[in-house]
Design a protein around this motif. Sequence first.
Motif, PDB file in Angstrom:
ATOM      1  N   UNK A   4     -19.515   3.136  12.088  1.00  0.00           N
ATOM      2  CA  UNK A   4     -18.687   1.930  12.198  1.00  0.00           C
ATOM      3  C   UNK A   4     -17.807   1.773  10.955  1.00  0.00           C
ATOM      4  N   UNK A   5     -18.411   1.925   9.768  1.00  0.00           N
ATOM      5  CA  UNK A   5     -17.653   1.778   8.529  1.00  0.00           C
ATOM      6  C   UNK A   5     -16.585   2.855   8.377  1.00  0.00           C
ATOM      7  N   UNK A   6     -16.860   4.044   8.927  1.00  0.00           N
ATOM      8  CA  UNK A   6     -15.863   5.104   8.835  1.00  0.00           C
ATOM      9  C   UNK A   6     -14.589   4.735   9.576  1.00  0.00           C
ATOM     10  N   UNK A   7     -14.732   3.863  10.595  1.00  0.00           N
ATOM     11  CA  UNK A   7     -13.540   3.393  11.298  1.00  0.00           C
ATOM     12  C   UNK A   7     -12.634   2.577  10.405  1.00  0.00           C
ATOM     13  N   UNK A   8     -13.226   1.842   9.468  1.00  0.00           N
ATOM     14  CA  UNK A   8     -12.433   1.028   8.548  1.00  0.00           C
ATOM     15  C   UNK A   8     -11.584   1.893   7.627  1.00  0.00           C
ATOM     16  N   UNK A   9     -12.116   3.057   7.269  1.00  0.00           N
ATOM     17  CA  UNK A   9     -11.396   3.927   6.337  1.00  0.00           C
ATOM     18  C   UNK A   9     -10.546   4.964   7.060  1.00  0.00           C
ATOM     19  N   UNK A  10     -11.139   5.636   8.058  1.00  0.00           N
ATOM     20  CA  UNK A  10     -10.428   6.722   8.738  1.00  0.00           C
ATOM     21  C   UNK A  10      -9.285   6.201   9.593  1.00  0.00           C
ATOM     22  N   UNK A  11      -9.587   5.286  10.532  1.00  0.00           N
ATOM     23  CA  UNK A  11      -8.558   4.787  11.443  1.00  0.00           C
ATOM     24  C   UNK A  11      -7.558   3.888  10.717  1.00  0.00           C
ATOM     25  N   UNK A  12      -8.044   3.151   9.716  1.00  0.00           N
ATOM     26  CA  UNK A  12      -7.127   2.332   8.941  1.00  0.00           C
ATOM     27  C   UNK A  12      -6.089   3.169   8.226  1.00  0.00           C
ATOM     28  N   UNK A  13      -6.552   4.245   7.593  1.00  0.00           N
ATOM     29  CA  UNK A  13      -5.624   5.130   6.885  1.00  0.00           C
ATOM     30  C   UNK A  13      -4.700   5.866   7.851  1.00  0.00           C
ATOM     31  N   UNK A  14      -5.206   6.182   9.048  1.00  0.00           N
ATOM     32  CA  UNK A  14      -4.355   6.829  10.052  1.00  0.00           C
ATOM     33  C   UNK A  14      -3.184   5.937  10.432  1.00  0.00           C
ATOM     34  N   UNK A  15      -3.371   4.628  10.301  1.00  0.00           N
ATOM     35  CA  UNK A  15      -2.279   3.682  10.538  1.00  0.00           C
ATOM     36  C   UNK A  15      -1.349   3.610   9.336  1.00  0.00           C
ATOM     37  N   UNK A  16      -1.921   3.567   8.134  1.00  0.00           N
ATOM     38  CA  UNK A  16      -1.128   3.359   6.921  1.00  0.00           C
ATOM     39  C   UNK A  16      -0.269   4.570   6.545  1.00  0.00           C
ATOM     40  N   UNK A  17      -0.855   5.755   6.595  1.00  0.00           N
ATOM     41  CA  UNK A  17      -0.171   6.934   6.067  1.00  0.00           C
ATOM     42  C   UNK A  17       1.153   7.234   6.773  1.00  0.00           C
ATOM     43  N   UNK A  18       1.180   7.357   8.115  1.00  0.00           N
ATOM     44  CA  UNK A  18       2.483   7.634   8.753  1.00  0.00           C
ATOM     45  C   UNK A  18       3.484   6.496   8.578  1.00  0.00           C
ATOM     46  N   UNK A  19       2.987   5.239   8.539  1.00  0.00           N
ATOM     47  CA  UNK A  19       3.896   4.115   8.330  1.00  0.00           C
ATOM     48  C   UNK A  19       4.541   4.176   6.945  1.00  0.00           C
ATOM     49  N   UNK A  20       3.775   4.578   5.942  1.00  0.00           N
ATOM     50  CA  UNK A  20       4.341   4.705   4.595  1.00  0.00           C
ATOM     51  C   UNK A  20       5.449   5.752   4.583  1.00  0.00           C
ATOM     52  N   UNK A  21       5.173   6.908   5.177  1.00  0.00           N
ATOM     53  CA  UNK A  21       6.175   7.985   5.173  1.00  0.00           C
ATOM     54  C   UNK A  21       7.431   7.582   5.947  1.00  0.00           C
ATOM     55  N   UNK A  22       7.265   6.793   7.016  1.00  0.00           N
ATOM     56  CA  UNK A  22       8.416   6.428   7.841  1.00  0.00           C
ATOM     57  C   UNK A  22       9.147   5.194   7.315  1.00  0.00           C
ATOM     58  N   UNK A  23       8.407   4.152   6.915  1.00  0.00           N
ATOM     59  CA  UNK A  23       9.044   2.898   6.522  1.00  0.00           C
ATOM     60  C   UNK A  23       9.528   2.904   5.077  1.00  0.00           C
ATOM     61  N   UNK A  24       8.762   3.526   4.193  1.00  0.00           N
ATOM     62  CA  UNK A  24       9.133   3.533   2.778  1.00  0.00           C
ATOM     63  C   UNK A  24       9.989   4.738   2.431  1.00  0.00           C
TER      64      UNK A  24
END
Length: 472
Positions: A285-305
């Motif tokens: 369950x906790x791995x979802x907070x780190x793995x899936x959360x980062x899967x959202x953040x990383x591509x957004x950073x590369x695209x938006x920033x």
Amino acid sequence: MQKQSTETLEPAEQQAAAKKMMLILMIGMLAPLFDTTITNVAIDTLVREFSTSVSTIQWVMTSYLLALGMVIPITGWAVERFGGKPMWLFSLGMFLFGSVLCSLAWNVESLIFFRTIQGIGGGLLMPIMQTLGVRAFRGQNMGKMMATVGLPALLGPILGPVLGGLIINHLNWKWIFLVNIPICIVAIIMAWKGLPNEKRGTRTLRLDLLGLMLLSPAIVLIIYGLGEVSSTRGFGHAAVLVPVLAGLALLAVFVVYAIRKENEALLDVRLFRVRSLAVSSILLFLSGLTTYGAMLLLPLYFQQVRGESVLISGLLLVPQGIGMLLTRSLAGKLTDRIGSRPVVLAGTMLTLLGTWPFTQLGADTSYYFLSAALIVRGAGLGAVFLPVMASAYIGLSSQQIPHASSTTRIMQQIGGAFGAAVIAIILQNEYNSVMSHDPASVAVAFDHAFIWSIAFSALALITAAALPRIKR
């Protein structure tokens, strides 16, 4: 000629047969894993093709997840009732059928409906794979077995975004789903010819309909509610609170019911008395907070920033997948040799180390530096998932394994939905708090969101200390 059951083979032959089985199952898992990542990067394309909004297209992903959540609870019963091989072939067939229908969709409503058919097949595949794998290896060399099981899950994030980018840039949108067809056909042929036929015994187990009517809607409501967080921008909105609280209430009723039902319950909740499964479930369950959360953040950073395209963003995420591959085999061997606790603790520390550079992001941070950090982060994630999954089956009987497979899959799905929802809200709040929306200011919002991701990883570090000390 029918394949001999692995249960009647000598140890050396049994290990060879188990490895062959895992290879066959691994091929079948590639289709749903590629499909998920490809569809995620194709949101903008589908918006344009169907002339609709992002919120509507989001249901293309949500309908798949809801169908997946509906069928996971029946996996244990289905494997016991019909057998692993028939259920594996059925699941692949449903996913293939759903993929063909998706490619033929004439509007967004039909596409959303056809994705639910895909979700039925996709939801059954992973827990069936885990059940057959654990049984084939007879509880031995669990780390090595999980390294094999986890390989498709590592290849998906590496190749999926790249393949999705290529399809979007050069082919019709229908190929997002047509690409699944050859993979499924090959997987079905290999499974039909290569998977052993289990002893049928007396599979008279009845489906726990009341348990199904409690547990499946509970999972669906929780996942749906969490999925609404990003669109409503808060956990306090009725669109989030009502389904989540209703789902939790149904889940509580199911737990009380299952305890009284004992062996005849859809899911054996008494397994949570087994320390290894209970701790592993919390970690998943906790791995979802780190793995899936980062899967959202990383591509957004590369695209938006950084202003990168979908294809380039996918390529920039490849180093994390490479890092996961680097530790996959070693983590499996060490788990078998010294136990899961030290491997998970070391992997979590690596994950923290690899995530920390992303709390210092800027509008022009070196890609070489970020790639090195992603390799370290991926190495940590690869060293965490495998031993945690192996630990979940310690001390369980053959009859308990299907229940454990369903339980771990449920925890992964809810954890992933929760992780993505939490990180989406954190990022949105941070984005709203910046004074201006220039790249440098937006990068600060991502810095703060990654700090939260590190905090969630620290919780996993504390929980990992409760894993069994000794090896299996």
